[in-house]
Design a protein around this motif. Structure first.
Motif, PDB file in Angstrom:
ATOM      1  N   GLU A  53       0.857  -1.194   0.000  1.00  0.00           N
ATOM      2  CA  GLU A  53       0.000   0.000   0.000  1.00  0.00           C
ATOM      3  C   GLU A  53       0.887   1.237   0.000  1.00  0.00           C
ATOM      4  O   GLU A  53       1.495   1.585   1.011  1.00  0.00           O
ATOM      5  N   LEU A  54       0.982   1.905  -1.159  1.00  0.00           N
ATOM      6  CA  LEU A  54       1.777   3.124  -1.276  1.00  0.00           C
ATOM      7  C   LEU A  54       1.078   4.263  -0.552  1.00  0.00           C
ATOM      8  O   LEU A  54      -0.143   4.255  -0.372  1.00  0.00           O
ATOM      9  N   SER A  55       1.857   5.272  -0.162  1.00  0.00           N
ATOM     10  CA  SER A  55       1.309   6.377   0.635  1.00  0.00           C
ATOM     11  C   SER A  55       1.028   7.620  -0.200  1.00  0.00           C
ATOM     12  O   SER A  55       0.799   8.692   0.346  1.00  0.00           O
ATOM     13  N   TYR A  56       1.028   7.478  -1.514  1.00  0.00           N
ATOM     14  CA  TYR A  56       0.742   8.604  -2.412  1.00  0.00           C
ATOM     15  C   TYR A  56      -0.047   8.075  -3.607  1.00  0.00           C
ATOM     16  O   TYR A  56       0.040   6.882  -3.926  1.00  0.00           O
ATOM     17  N   PRO A  57      -0.823   8.912  -4.295  1.00  0.00           N
ATOM     18  CA  PRO A  57      -1.621   8.446  -5.435  1.00  0.00           C
ATOM     19  C   PRO A  57      -0.720   7.922  -6.546  1.00  0.00           C
ATOM     20  O   PRO A  57       0.196   8.613  -6.991  1.00  0.00           O
ATOM     21  N   GLN A  84      -3.009   4.547  -0.630  1.00  0.00           N
ATOM     22  CA  GLN A  84      -3.952   5.150   0.310  1.00  0.00           C
ATOM     23  C   GLN A  84      -3.396   6.500   0.752  1.00  0.00           C
ATOM     24  O   GLN A  84      -2.226   6.603   1.124  1.00  0.00           O
ATOM     25  N   VAL A  85      -4.226   7.525   0.722  1.00  0.00           N
ATOM     26  CA  VAL A  85      -3.814   8.860   1.161  1.00  0.00           C
ATOM     27  C   VAL A  85      -4.297   9.095   2.582  1.00  0.00           C
ATOM     28  O   VAL A  85      -5.481   8.916   2.884  1.00  0.00           O
ATOM     29  N   ASN A  86      -3.389   9.500   3.454  1.00  0.00           N
ATOM     30  CA  ASN A  86      -3.737   9.864   4.826  1.00  0.00           C
ATOM     31  C   ASN A  86      -3.524  11.360   5.039  1.00  0.00           C
ATOM     32  O   ASN A  86      -2.810  12.014   4.274  1.00  0.00           O
ATOM     33  N   SER A  87      -4.115  11.893   6.091  1.00  0.00           N
ATOM     34  CA  SER A  87      -3.939  13.305   6.418  1.00  0.00           C
ATOM     35  C   SER A  87      -2.552  13.527   7.001  1.00  0.00           C
ATOM     36  O   SER A  87      -2.111  12.784   7.882  1.00  0.00           O
ATOM     37  N   ALA A  88      -1.866  14.550   6.522  1.00  0.00           N
ATOM     38  CA  ALA A  88      -0.557  14.920   7.056  1.00  0.00           C
ATOM     39  C   ALA A  88      -0.745  15.973   8.151  1.00  0.00           C
ATOM     40  O   ALA A  88      -1.806  16.587   8.264  1.00  0.00           O
ATOM     41  N   GLY A  97      -5.748   8.986  -9.575  1.00  0.00           N
ATOM     42  CA  GLY A  97      -6.805   8.349  -8.793  1.00  0.00           C
ATOM     43  C   GLY A  97      -7.277   9.098  -7.569  1.00  0.00           C
ATOM     44  O   GLY A  97      -8.210   8.657  -6.894  1.00  0.00           O
ATOM     45  N   ALA A  98      -6.665  10.246  -7.243  1.00  0.00           N
ATOM     46  CA  ALA A  98      -7.027  10.980  -6.034  1.00  0.00           C
ATOM     47  C   ALA A  98      -8.295  11.818  -6.253  1.00  0.00           C
ATOM     48  O   ALA A  98      -8.643  12.159  -7.380  1.00  0.00           O
ATOM     49  N   ARG A 143       3.410  13.133  -8.134  1.00  0.00           N
ATOM     50  CA  ARG A 143       3.833  12.011  -7.285  1.00  0.00           C
ATOM     51  C   ARG A 143       4.952  12.433  -6.334  1.00  0.00           C
ATOM     52  O   ARG A 143       4.960  12.071  -5.154  1.00  0.00           O
ATOM     53  N   GLN A 144       5.924  13.190  -6.873  1.00  0.00           N
ATOM     54  CA  GLN A 144       7.016  13.676  -6.024  1.00  0.00           C
ATOM     55  C   GLN A 144       6.463  14.486  -4.856  1.00  0.00           C
ATOM     56  O   GLN A 144       6.867  14.312  -3.702  1.00  0.00           O
ATOM     57  N   MET A 145       5.529  15.377  -5.183  1.00  0.00           N
ATOM     58  CA  MET A 145       4.954  16.287  -4.183  1.00  0.00           C
ATOM     59  C   MET A 145       4.211  15.525  -3.096  1.00  0.00           C
ATOM     60  O   MET A 145       4.418  15.747  -1.897  1.00  0.00           O
ATOM     61  N   THR A 146       3.344  14.611  -3.501  1.00  0.00           N
ATOM     62  CA  THR A 146       2.532  13.894  -2.512  1.00  0.00           C
ATOM     63  C   THR A 146       3.338  12.844  -1.757  1.00  0.00           C
ATOM     64  O   THR A 146       3.031  12.551  -0.595  1.00  0.00           O
ATOM     65  N   ALA A 147       4.365  12.294  -2.377  1.00  0.00           N
ATOM     66  CA  ALA A 147       5.245  11.373  -1.656  1.00  0.00           C
ATOM     67  C   ALA A 147       5.990  12.121  -0.558  1.00  0.00           C
ATOM     68  O   ALA A 147       6.131  11.624   0.569  1.00  0.00           O
ATOM     69  N   GLN A 148       6.470  13.335  -0.869  1.00  0.00           N
ATOM     70  CA  GLN A 148       7.119  14.156   0.150  1.00  0.00           C
ATOM     71  C   GLN A 148       6.163  14.456   1.292  1.00  0.00           C
ATOM     72  O   GLN A 148       6.541  14.445   2.463  1.00  0.00           O
ATOM     73  N   LEU A 149       4.909  14.728   0.948  1.00  0.00           N
ATOM     74  CA  LEU A 149       3.915  15.025   1.972  1.00  0.00           C
ATOM     75  C   LEU A 149       3.678  13.807   2.867  1.00  0.00           C
ATOM     76  O   LEU A 149       3.563  13.932   4.088  1.00  0.00           O
ATOM     77  N   SER A 150       3.629  12.621   2.278  1.00  0.00           N
ATOM     78  CA  SER A 150       3.415  11.413   3.077  1.00  0.00           C
ATOM     79  C   SER A 150       4.597  11.147   4.006  1.00  0.00           C
ATOM     80  O   SER A 150       4.427  10.624   5.109  1.00  0.00           O
ATOM     81  N   LEU A 151       5.795  11.528   3.575  1.00  0.00           N
ATOM     82  CA  LEU A 151       6.968  11.360   4.434  1.00  0.00           C
ATOM     83  C   LEU A 151       6.917  12.320   5.614  1.00  0.00           C
ATOM     84  O   LEU A 151       7.375  11.996   6.712  1.00  0.00           O
ATOM     85  N   LYS A 152       6.361  13.530   5.394  1.00  0.00           N
ATOM     86  CA  LYS A 152       6.180  14.467   6.503  1.00  0.00           C
ATOM     87  C   LYS A 152       5.253  13.856   7.553  1.00  0.00           C
ATOM     88  O   LYS A 152       5.453  14.011   8.758  1.00  0.00           O
TER      89      LYS A 152
END
Length: 364
Positions: free
Chosen positions: A46-50, A82-86, A128-129, A340-349
């Motif tokens: 389950e990836l953490s970004y769209p 799956q996208v979670n709230s940062a 898909g988001a 993808r780069q942007m939202t992956a960075q957000l998921s890492l935060k």
């Protein structure tokens, strides 16, 4: 014959580095389950970004790596996201109906910020988001034009107090342009503009968004301050051109977001190179490597570089930005990569915000 074990499978999985999370999927907590019985393996990722466009390819890569283990008979890899709230500013709560708010900003006008915001929103939806766009440029709203909204189209009202966002190309939209005519100037002082922004944001019935993109006006004034103090922003993106003058202003935007405790997810370099449509000659009209220099200076990421293209401008003016107009074009692929780069960075935060248990000590 040696029987494979879980360690063998994990070692094989660690050999794949996710290009956006910049680490293997086990370290990124994206491996949800590994079931190994009699040489048959089932793996759930389950990836953490769209990443709608990547899932099948990642599944194939992981399958091939695990199949190389001696003794493995069959491999079944399932990849989803799956996208979670940062996290947001400490004094604010996450908005109802919106998981993440990303501000797209630049202290200087004319760098293509609104066009970039529109195409990033469309790129996220393509992956898909569920995405919305708030046009925060009260004085000069442009999202209505970019998404092909008719001038006389107005949002519906829900429960006598909420605007229903207008939908175009799968994106939920709200803009001052939907409430006034094209020829009506907004002659307001700063506090009125800040109040209008808050109303547009909080009195719009956003429908279960993974991401709300806020297209910020240029500058570092009242609207930016209101955003920092009143709006639960999870991250920001800075748009610039390689030109030295634009870079100076981009630095101001980065410093502003740092001061108000909003993470800067990265820099997008717009109009990086011009490709002549007649002869194919490439020329860097506004300088070179400006985006990478400012990203390095502020220890952030260069999310991507976009060319100076008449196609991008024409398609936005026609109400169908590039990602919607040409889904398989090279420029669309760049926007999707940046998203993808942007939202992956957000998921890492989000991952970096570790909550430690409370420890109480008593003396006997």
């Amino acid at each position: 014959m040696r029987h494979p074990n879980r360690v063998d499978v994990e070692t094989a999985l660690r050999s794949y580095q996710d290009p956006y999370l910049k680490q293997d999927l086990l370290s990124a907590d994206c491996i949800k389950s590994i079931d190994l019985q009699d040489g048959k393996v089932r793996i759930t990722v389950e990836l953490s970004y769209p990443a709608k466009g990547l899932c099948s390819g990642i599944a194939q890569l992981l399958t091939s790596k695990v199949e190389d283990i001696s003794g493995i008979k069959t491999v079944d890899v399932s990849v989803d996201w799956q996208v979670n709230s940062a996290p947001v500013q400490s004094q604010l709560d996450v908005m109802e109906g919106v998981k993440n708010i990303i501000a797209v900003a630049s202290a200087k006008g004319g760098v293509g910020k609104s066009t970039t915001a529109a195409n990033l929103a469309l790129a996220l939806a393509k992956e898909g988001a569920r995405v919305g766009v708030l046009d925060a440029d009260i004085y000069g709203p442009s999202m209505g034009l970019m998404f092909g909204i008719q001038e006389n189209q107005r949002p519906d009202i829900q429960d006598n107090c909420f605007f229903v966002p207008i939908e175009a190309h799968g994106i939920q939209l709200m803009s001052m342009a939907f409430l006034v005519t094209e020829d009506t100037p907004i002659v307001w002082r700063g506090p009125m503009v800040s109040g209008a922004l808050q109303q547009l944001l909080t009195q719009t019935a956003w429908d279960q968004l993974d991401y709300l993109i806020i297209d910020m006006p240029p500058g570092t004034g009242d609207i930016q301050l209101t955003l920092a103090q009143k709006v639960p922003v999870t991250g920001s993106v800075i748009v610039t051109t390689p030109q030295d003058l634009a870079l100076i202003d981009a630095k101001k935007s980065i410093e502003m977001f740092h001061k108000v405790d909003i993470p800067v997810l990265g820099v997008i370099e717009n109009m990086a190179v011009h490709l002549c449509s007649q002869c194919g000659h490439m020329e860097q009209l506004f300088g070179e490597n400006g985006g990478s220099r400012i990203a390095e200076t502020y220890a952030t990421n260069l999310l991507g570089s976009l060319p100076l293209s008449i196609m991008i401008r024409e398609q936005a003016d026609a109400g169908k930005p590039t990602v919607a107009a040409e889904e398989d074009s090279q420029i669309t692929m760049i926007y999707c990569d940046i998203a993808r780069q942007m939202t992956a960075q957000l998921s890492l935060k989000n991952k970096d915000k570790t909550v430690f248990p409370e420890i109480s000590m008593t003396t006997d």
